[in-house]
Design a protein around this motif. Structure first.
Motif, PDB file in Angstrom:
ATOM      1  N   CYS A 255       0.816  -1.293  -0.079  1.00 29.44           N
ATOM      2  CA  CYS A 255       0.116  -0.108   0.003  1.00 29.44           C
ATOM      3  C   CYS A 255       1.025   1.180   0.019  1.00 29.44           C
ATOM      4  N   LEU A 256       1.802   1.195   0.712  1.00 30.15           N
ATOM      5  CA  LEU A 256       2.893   2.326   0.716  1.00 30.15           C
ATOM      6  C   LEU A 256       3.497   2.600  -0.472  1.00 30.15           C
ATOM      7  N   CYS A 257       3.771   1.687  -1.175  1.00 27.89           N
ATOM      8  CA  CYS A 257       4.566   1.667  -2.541  1.00 27.89           C
ATOM      9  C   CYS A 257       3.341   2.059  -3.707  1.00 27.89           C
ATOM     10  N   ASP A 258       2.211   1.655  -3.384  1.00 29.07           N
ATOM     11  CA  ASP A 258       1.477   2.267  -4.446  1.00 29.07           C
ATOM     12  C   ASP A 258       1.002   3.816  -4.301  1.00 29.07           C
TER      13      ASP A 258
ATOM     14  N   GLY B 279       1.836   6.715  -6.775  1.00 24.26           N
ATOM     15  CA  GLY B 279       0.676   7.538  -7.503  1.00 24.26           C
ATOM     16  C   GLY B 279       1.010   9.205  -7.251  1.00 24.26           C
ATOM     17  N   VAL B 280       1.595   9.259  -6.228  1.00 23.10           N
ATOM     18  CA  VAL B 280       2.116  10.745  -5.829  1.00 23.10           C
ATOM     19  C   VAL B 280       3.292  11.269  -6.969  1.00 23.10           C
ATOM     20  N   ASN B 281       4.005  10.127  -7.264  1.00 17.85           N
ATOM     21  CA  ASN B 281       5.189  10.714  -8.155  1.00 17.85           C
ATOM     22  C   ASN B 281       4.844  11.483  -9.437  1.00 17.85           C
ATOM     23  N   LYS B 282       3.462  10.889  -9.803  1.00 14.30           N
ATOM     24  CA  LYS B 282       3.259  11.764 -11.199  1.00 14.30           C
ATOM     25  C   LYS B 282       2.926  13.281 -10.922  1.00 14.30           C
ATOM     26  N   TYR B 283       2.659  13.640  -9.733  1.00 13.15           N
ATOM     27  CA  TYR B 283       2.392  15.262  -9.417  1.00 13.15           C
ATOM     28  C   TYR B 283       3.479  15.660  -8.826  1.00 13.15           C
ATOM     29  N   SER B 284       4.636  15.175  -8.762  1.00 14.28           N
ATOM     30  CA  SER B 284       5.711  15.285  -7.969  1.00 14.28           C
ATOM     31  C   SER B 284       6.665  16.365  -8.908  1.00 14.28           C
ATOM     32  N   THR B 285       7.527  17.292  -8.403  1.00 12.24           N
ATOM     33  CA  THR B 285       8.655  17.911  -9.305  1.00 12.24           C
ATOM     34  C   THR B 285       9.853  17.002  -9.440  1.00 12.24           C
ATOM     35  N   GLY B 286      10.944  17.536 -10.167  1.00  4.44           N
ATOM     36  CA  GLY B 286      12.019  16.442 -10.313  1.00  4.44           C
ATOM     37  C   GLY B 286      12.587  16.127  -8.809  1.00  4.44           C
ATOM     38  N   ILE B 287      12.670  17.257  -7.990  1.00  5.25           N
ATOM     39  CA  ILE B 287      13.344  17.067  -6.470  1.00  5.25           C
ATOM     40  C   ILE B 287      12.381  15.949  -5.800  1.00  5.25           C
ATOM     41  N   GLY B 288      11.138  16.177  -5.976  1.00  8.33           N
ATOM     42  CA  GLY B 288      10.041  15.055  -5.351  1.00  8.33           C
ATOM     43  C   GLY B 288      10.277  13.795  -5.596  1.00  8.33           C
TER      44      GLY B 288
ATOM     45  N   ILE C 111      13.145  12.737  -6.579  1.00 11.06           N
ATOM     46  CA  ILE C 111      14.446  12.223  -6.040  1.00 11.06           C
ATOM     47  C   ILE C 111      14.212  11.651  -4.705  1.00 11.06           C
ATOM     48  N   TRP C 112      13.099  12.651  -3.857  1.00 10.55           N
ATOM     49  CA  TRP C 112      12.898  12.258  -2.607  1.00 10.55           C
ATOM     50  C   TRP C 112      12.019  10.758  -2.217  1.00 10.55           C
ATOM     51  N   ILE C 113      11.328  10.725  -3.331  1.00  5.63           N
ATOM     52  CA  ILE C 113      10.553   9.263  -3.523  1.00  5.63           C
ATOM     53  C   ILE C 113      11.551   8.092  -3.738  1.00  5.63           C
ATOM     54  N   ALA C 114      12.597   8.230  -4.630  1.00  5.37           N
ATOM     55  CA  ALA C 114      13.621   7.489  -4.942  1.00  5.37           C
ATOM     56  C   ALA C 114      14.427   7.076  -3.576  1.00  5.37           C
ATOM     57  N   VAL C 115      14.808   8.142  -2.838  1.00  3.77           N
ATOM     58  CA  VAL C 115      15.583   8.185  -1.697  1.00  3.77           C
ATOM     59  C   VAL C 115      14.721   7.173  -0.644  1.00  3.77           C
ATOM     60  N   VAL C 116      13.477   7.456  -0.558  1.00  3.05           N
ATOM     61  CA  VAL C 116      12.621   6.719   0.439  1.00  3.05           C
ATOM     62  C   VAL C 116      12.560   5.479   0.206  1.00  3.05           C
ATOM     63  N   PHE C 117      12.448   5.204  -1.088  1.00  5.06           N
ATOM     64  CA  PHE C 117      12.337   3.549  -1.482  1.00  5.06           C
ATOM     65  C   PHE C 117      13.454   2.846  -1.470  1.00  5.06           C
TER      66      PHE C 117
ATOM     67  N   THR D 226      20.128   9.544   5.747  1.00  2.00           N
ATOM     68  CA  THR D 226      19.086   9.540   4.559  1.00  2.00           C
ATOM     69  C   THR D 226      17.823  10.520   5.169  1.00  2.00           C
ATOM     70  N   SER D 227      17.593  10.541   6.353  1.00  2.00           N
ATOM     71  CA  SER D 227      16.717  11.202   7.005  1.00  2.00           C
ATOM     72  C   SER D 227      17.127  12.844   6.783  1.00  2.00           C
ATOM     73  N   CYS D 228      18.165  12.971   6.962  1.00  2.00           N
ATOM     74  CA  CYS D 228      18.532  14.471   6.852  1.00  2.00           C
ATOM     75  C   CYS D 228      18.549  14.869   5.265  1.00  2.00           C
ATOM     76  N   LEU D 229      19.045  13.699   4.514  1.00  2.00           N
ATOM     77  CA  LEU D 229      19.081  14.160   2.823  1.00  2.00           C
ATOM     78  C   LEU D 229      17.331  14.515   2.632  1.00  2.00           C
ATOM     79  N   CYS D 230      16.586  13.783   3.089  1.00  2.00           N
ATOM     80  CA  CYS D 230      14.945  13.845   2.642  1.00  2.00           C
ATOM     81  C   CYS D 230      14.758  15.311   3.340  1.00  2.00           C
ATOM     82  N   ILE D 231      15.129  15.671   4.389  1.00  2.00           N
ATOM     83  CA  ILE D 231      14.660  17.128   4.913  1.00  2.00           C
ATOM     84  C   ILE D 231      15.266  18.044   3.989  1.00  2.00           C
ATOM     85  N   VAL D 232      16.456  17.951   3.453  1.00  2.00           N
ATOM     86  CA  VAL D 232      17.036  18.831   2.774  1.00  2.00           C
ATOM     87  C   VAL D 232      16.390  18.873   1.219  1.00  2.00           C
TER      88      VAL D 232
END
Length: 204
Positions: free
Chosen positions: A5-8, A12-21, A23-29, A186-192
């Motif tokens: 469910c988290l992956c879905d 789903g949010v990925n298509k509405y994100s900017t390029g930076i967003g 990257i954030w999703i890739a870091v989280v995954f 990685t948490s600090c990277l996500c904040i940045v």
């Protein structure tokens, strides 16, 4: 918890994100979710069983473990991932509302569904602020609960029912410390990334 469910949700949010967003999703995954599933969970799986004190007083070992590890690292990471990912639901619900409204009126009411604008942009900004806030709160919580991000080899415990100060040993402290540092990084990277995306959207 359901990782599917988290992956879905994230995809789903990925298509509405900017390029930076994105990257954030890739870091989280890649650096948080997969690392947690593949390695971190197995390292802390038997943390209570491998916690040893040099005394056999009934109850002493359990009390000392509870004192030094009031919340399991694994459960705290579970909660952190859930809380950090949940604000993205705001964007998903807003997009679903838009699509339902367009379907109801049977016409195009908004510009591009792949770019945040108007009310959707505000929702997106709020989700970024919430994600950043949760990241900071959990970093502070980790630091306060465990007196820093380093796992000690030896802890001294004098809590009742221990009859005196006893030495307790934590298994694989170096390995756990390395993973802790990596997850904090990685948490600090996500904040940045969140702050960068927030600044980009505001100034744009």
């Amino acid at each position: 918890m359901s990782w599917a469910c988290l992956c879905d949700l994230m995809s789903g949010v990925n298509k509405y994100s900017t390029g930076i967003g994105r990257i954030w999703i890739a870091v989280v995954f890649i650096f948080r979710l997969l690392l947690y599933i593949v390695a971190a969970e197995s390292i802390w799986k038997y943390e209570h069983d491998e916690f040893e004190c040099n005394i056999r007083q009934p109850g002493c070992e359990n009390v000392c473990f509870d004192h030094f590890f009031p919340v399991s690292h694994i459960r705290l990471w579970d909660l952190q991932l859930i809380m950090v990912s949940t604000p993205s639901l705001l964007v998903v619900f807003h997009v679903a509302y838009r699509e339902n409204r367009e379907k109801h009126h049977n016409q195009k009411l908004y510009r591009s569904s792949g770019e945040p604008d108007g009310g959707l942009l505000c929702t997106y900004l709020v989700s970024l602020i919430l994600k950043t806030g949760f990241e900071i709160v959990f970093l502070v919580l980790f630091y306060k609960l465990y007196n820093g991000f380093k796992v000690p080899r030896l802890v001294k415990c004098d809590i009742r029912p221990c009859p005196n100060t006893v030495d307790c040993y934590i298994s694989r402290p170096t390995e756990k410390t390395i993973f802790l540092y990596f997850l904090v990084a990685t948490s600090c990277l996500c904040i940045v990334l969140n702050l960068s995306e927030l600044s980009y959207l505001i100034f744009k």
